[in-house]
Design an enzyme around this catalytic site. Structure first.
Site, PDB file in Angstrom:
ATOM      1  N   LYS A   1      -4.868  -5.978  -0.230  1.00 48.71           N
ATOM      2  CA  LYS A   1      -4.856  -4.521  -0.379  1.00 48.71           C
ATOM      3  C   LYS A   1      -6.255  -3.925  -0.203  1.00 48.71           C
ATOM      4  CE  LYS A   1      -0.437  -4.073  -2.007  1.00 48.71           C
ATOM      5  NZ  LYS A   1       0.001  -5.444  -1.705  1.00 48.71           N
TER       6      LYS A   1
HETATM    7  C1  PLP Z   1       0.972  -6.084  -1.077  1.00 49.11           C
HETATM    8  C2  PLP Z   1       0.992  -7.548  -0.892  1.00 49.11           C
HETATM    9  C3  PLP Z   1       1.875  -8.166   0.020  1.00 49.11           C
HETATM   10  C4  PLP Z   1       2.915  -7.388   0.808  1.00 49.11           C
HETATM   11  O1  PLP Z   1       2.355  -6.593   1.813  1.00 49.11           O
HETATM   12  P1  PLP Z   1       3.197  -5.426   2.482  1.00 49.11           P
HETATM   13  O2  PLP Z   1       2.247  -4.677   3.331  1.00 49.11           O
HETATM   14  O3  PLP Z   1       3.716  -4.606   1.331  1.00 49.11           O
HETATM   15  O4  PLP Z   1       4.301  -6.056   3.256  1.00 49.11           O
HETATM   16  C5  PLP Z   1       1.810  -9.540   0.158  1.00 49.11           C
HETATM   17  N1  PLP Z   1       0.943 -10.281  -0.564  1.00 49.11           N
HETATM   18  C6  PLP Z   1       0.086  -9.724  -1.450  1.00 49.11           C
HETATM   19  C7  PLP Z   1      -0.829 -10.603  -2.233  1.00 49.11           C
HETATM   20  C8  PLP Z   1       0.064  -8.338  -1.637  1.00 49.11           C
HETATM   21  O5  PLP Z   1      -0.791  -7.804  -2.517  1.00 49.11           O
END
Ligand code: PLP
Length: 493
Positions: free
Chosen positions: A112
């Site tokens: 993120k």
């Molecule tokens: C948010 C997140 C995801 C999923 O990503 P998306 O863009 O929502 O598909 C996968 N792994 C981690 C560790 C995340 O924080």
């Protein structure tokens, strides 16, 4: 280049305005009116550049209302300010049969950060560019990870402040420490006496409260959110697909024009959609493998064309993928059909009946996407086996993508180079990872980090290990019915 809604409202906005607004008036998501195209010379050209320079080039193709100087400033503040623990930002780690794209070198050790470091800069610059007089207060309800990533991104950003609500007792020790030690005079973290749903419905109520809106208007403040449907969170993610390709090229692992497959641990469909944008722009991407956990609504959708959220919800060891509504899928459906009325009607069906069916469109979707899922037991044995074979520790989410990539190769015989997208440091999910590695799970959070350091012979990210000595700055607690007072106390500080 302008941005319009996936559900049809006529007015197209500049990217700055779309980023400030977040979501379109008709409930749709902002999408670019056309997709920029790149050629082989462009891809060759970015190969010799740093990640930050690659980001400037790619963002410039989408954010045409920002000057090159503005984009450079945003990128520098996001990535070059010392918050990333490696110069490559998103390095490739080579394994025997694939490369792992590590997206966890930002301040909160999860992917993120790639977007939430940049979004606040894009938003703050947008407020200045558009002559917006009001300041913005970002409100977030979090079950752990997003809140901290948003705090790190928005801390000390001009014209914006941020308040995060989390359920008291409802996040892990490390997650709580990450949030309550947050620095920055424009940040506030409040525990809510209740569970995550209480915190989330509380925030939704604040957004919908007209009287509060008036009160805040008098103070020159507007509320906004930082959730993953904002275009300013999607566009930074396109960069690392290009960057990974350029790194493979620079390392001599592929020749210019060779196609590369990506396997992506998927929740809200934002990460993998960024890969699809890169492919549409001309990056030689082969298949995009959509990896899910037991909440496998996307696997079923990509196999049958029917999206059906009416199913049991599982709490898994990959909590960031515990999602039954993948909002960003709407953007893909729009781009593939160009039919806003159809998209709007599918989304209406989803809200009203919990399901929709895209019919013939499935074939076109399957030309690019392949899907599989893995449960917790398979995820743990994957972490164990990869460590035993290659001495590399995968986080739980990344392991799900690793499993899907292997199943894909086995089932299709497609042996094009594979990149497994890694979305978190294993230290972030140390209890499950240690369990997978056959170690006893320590109760104390820093003992957990130490145990994983010893087992894997790597160092815990500084952002996690330094929490031990950081001062607790946020001690606020409120009842679920008094979140408005907590907000006003923060605003009037
Ligand atoms: C948010 C997140 C995801 C999923 O990503 P998306 O863009 O929502 O598909 C996968 N792994 C981690 C560790 C995340 O924080």
């Amino acid at each position: 280049m302008n941005y319009k809604s996936t559900r049809g409202s006529k007015t197209a906005l500049s990217s700055a305005k779309a980023i400030i607004k977040g979501i379109a008036e008709d409930g749709g998501l902002f999408v670019p009116e056309e997709l920029p195209q790149v050629d082989a010379a462009f891809i060759e050209g970015i190969t010799g550049l740093s990640y930050d320079e690659r980001a400037e080039k790619i963002l410039g193709l989408f954010l045409t209302d920002y000057t090159a100087e503005e984009i450079k400033g945003c990128v520098n503040r996001a990535y070059a300010s010392g918050k990333f623990d490696c110069a490559e930002r998103a390095p490739l780690h080579p394994l025997k049969n694939e490369s792992v794209l590590e997206l966890f070198h930002g301040p909160t050790s999860a992917f993120k950060d790639m977007a939430l470091q940049l979004l606040p800069q894009l938003m703050s610059t947008a407020l200045k560019k558009t002559g917006e007089k009001d300041d913005i207060l970002i409100l977030v309800a979090t079950s752990g990870d997003t809140g901290k990533a948003a705090l790190e991104g928005f801390a000390n950003v001009d014209k914006i402040s941020i308040q995060v609500f989390y359920p008291e007792g409802g996040v892990s020790d490390i997650q709580r420490l990450q949030m309550v030690t947050q620095e920055g005079a424009n940040t506030c973290v409040t525990a809510v006496r209740g569970n995550f749903d209480d915190a989330q419905s509380g925030v939704k109520r604040l957004f919908g409260d007209a009287a509060l809106e008036k009160k805040l208007e008098k103070k020159g403040i507007r509320l906004s959110s930082a959730n993953s449907i904002n275009w300013g969170r999607l566009v930074p993610q396109v960069v690392y697909y290009f960057s990974a390709y350029a790194d493979l090229l620079a390392a001599g692992k592929i020749k210019l024009g060779d196609e590369v497959n990506f396997s992506v641990p998927t929740g809200n469909f934002g990460n993998i959609l960024a890969g699809w944008y890169a492919k549409q722009m001309g990056l030689p991407v082969g298949k995009l493998i959509c990896a899910s956990n037991s909440n496998n609504v996307l696997t079923d959708f990509l196999r049958t064309g029917r999206y059906d959220r009416k199913r049991d919800f599982y709490k898994t060891i990959t909590p960031s993928m515990d999602i039954l509504i993948s909002s960003n899928l709407e953007r893909l459906l729009y781009h593939m059909t160009g039919d806003t009325a159809k998209v709007a009607s599918w989304m209406k069906e989803l809200t009203e009946t919990g399901a929709y069916d895209v019919g013939d469109l499935l074939g076109e979707i399957q030309n690019t996407f392949w899907a599989d899922w893995a449960d917790d037991a398979a995820t743990k044995s994957c972490i164990h086996d990869v460590f035993a074979r290659e001495g590399y520790v995968l986080d739980t989410h990344t392991a799900v993508a690793y499993i899907a990539s292997e199943c894909y190769r086995e089932e299709t015989g497609d042996n094009r180079p594979m990149v497994v997208v890694s979305t978190a440091s294993p230290y972030k999910f140390a209890p499950s990872v240690l369990d997978a590695l056959g170690e006893k799970a320590e109760a104390e959070p820093f003992a957990l980090l130490a145990a994983l350091e010893k087992k894997s012979n790597t160092k815990a990210p500084i952002g996690l290990s330094s929490l031990k000595t950081k001062e607790v700055r946020h001690k606020g607690v409120c009842d679920k019915d008094s979140m408005e007072k907590a907000l006003l106390d923060f605003v009037d500080r």
